[in-house]
Design a protein around this motif. Structure first.
Motif, PDB file in Angstrom:
ATOM      1  N   ALA A  57      -6.262  -3.266  -0.661  1.00 26.37           N
ATOM      2  CA  ALA A  57      -6.153  -3.669   0.984  1.00 26.37           C
ATOM      3  C   ALA A  57      -6.403  -2.439   1.596  1.00 26.37           C
ATOM      4  O   ALA A  57      -7.414  -2.613   2.370  1.00 26.37           O
ATOM      5  CB  ALA A  57      -5.312  -4.433   1.228  1.00 26.37           C
ATOM      6  N   ASN A 115     -12.778  -2.057   1.877  1.00 23.90           N
ATOM      7  CA  ASN A 115     -13.783  -2.860   3.635  1.00 23.90           C
ATOM      8  C   ASN A 115     -12.994  -2.915   4.931  1.00 23.90           C
ATOM      9  O   ASN A 115     -12.899  -3.846   5.632  1.00 23.90           O
ATOM     10  CB  ASN A 115     -14.422  -3.971   2.896  1.00 23.90           C
ATOM     11  N   GLY A 116     -11.525  -2.673   4.335  1.00 19.24           N
ATOM     12  CA  GLY A 116     -10.725  -3.357   5.593  1.00 19.24           C
ATOM     13  C   GLY A 116      -9.980  -4.132   5.402  1.00 19.24           C
ATOM     14  O   GLY A 116      -9.247  -4.695   7.087  1.00 19.24           O
ATOM     15  N   MET A 117     -11.023  -5.580   4.978  1.00 19.69           N
ATOM     16  CA  MET A 117     -10.479  -6.665   4.727  1.00 19.69           C
ATOM     17  C   MET A 117      -8.623  -6.759   3.920  1.00 19.69           C
ATOM     18  O   MET A 117      -8.770  -6.665   3.364  1.00 19.69           O
ATOM     19  CB  MET A 117     -11.474  -7.578   4.355  1.00 19.69           C
ATOM     20  N   PRO A 118      -8.013  -8.140   4.890  1.00 18.14           N
ATOM     21  CA  PRO A 118      -7.117  -8.485   3.805  1.00 18.14           C
ATOM     22  C   PRO A 118      -7.356  -9.194   2.472  1.00 18.14           C
ATOM     23  O   PRO A 118      -8.714  -9.480   2.528  1.00 18.14           O
ATOM     24  CB  PRO A 118      -7.012 -10.042   4.801  1.00 18.14           C
ATOM     25  N   VAL A 119      -6.009  -9.023   1.683  1.00 20.87           N
ATOM     26  CA  VAL A 119      -6.359  -9.133   0.095  1.00 20.87           C
ATOM     27  C   VAL A 119      -4.908  -9.819   0.369  1.00 20.87           C
ATOM     28  O   VAL A 119      -3.861  -9.009   0.025  1.00 20.87           O
ATOM     29  CB  VAL A 119      -6.234  -7.637  -0.676  1.00 20.87           C
ATOM     30  N   ARG A 139      -2.997  -6.927   5.091  1.00 16.36           N
ATOM     31  CA  ARG A 139      -3.906  -6.918   6.288  1.00 16.36           C
ATOM     32  C   ARG A 139      -3.687  -5.409   6.655  1.00 16.36           C
ATOM     33  O   ARG A 139      -2.274  -5.028   7.122  1.00 16.36           O
ATOM     34  CB  ARG A 139      -3.343  -7.354   7.387  1.00 16.36           C
TER      35      ARG A 139
END
Length: 144
Positions: free
Chosen positions: A68, A74-78, A92
């Protein structure tokens, strides 16, 4: 003469034996001097993210955190989960990664749930040159 020699041998044995055995010892515990809880130093939780996480929870959470917070990601939540313990969570990333003292640091918000008490925390993690992420300050975060 032989009687005198045996008498000296007996005296040598009687007085020499205690000195020869002086190195032997027996430990006798004294309950009045033994504390009920033996505290040997500070106890650190397994997970710096939350004391509720066990070692496997933290291993899985740290993997999700690494993905994350990766500045190339990509800066998306994991999300992560541990089916064995029931613990789960999501990281996040917040804002952009920034260089700090030869490291890359990024802020995050993490939600934890499952077998651990539901909680949200905010913090910062930094990645060193070897690629390992380490948590900095982590504090509770309340959703608006």
């Amino acid at each position: 003469m032989s009687r005198r020699l045996s008498h000296l041998a007996l005296l040598g044995l009687v007085f020499g034996l205690p000195f020869g055995l002086g190195g032997c010892a027996t430990a006798i515990p004294l309950p009045s001097f033994i504390a009920k809880e033996d505290i040997t130093g500070s106890i650190r939780p397994i997970s710096p993210l939350s004391p509720s996480l066990d070692a496997e929870d933290w291993r899985r959470a740290k993997g999700a955190m690494s993905v994350a917070l990766d500045p190339q990601g990509n800066g998306m939540p994991v999300t992560w989960d541990n089916p064995k313990s029931g613990a789960k969570g999501v990281f996040r990333p917040v804002g952009e990664a920034k260089p700090v003292d030869d490291k890359v640091c990024r802020s995050f918000i993490a939600d934890l749930a499952g077998s651990v008490p539901d909680q949200s925390v905010q913090g910062t993690a930094c990645r060193d040159k070897s690629g390992d992420w380490a948590l900095g300050q982590v504090s509770p975060w309340k959703k608006a």
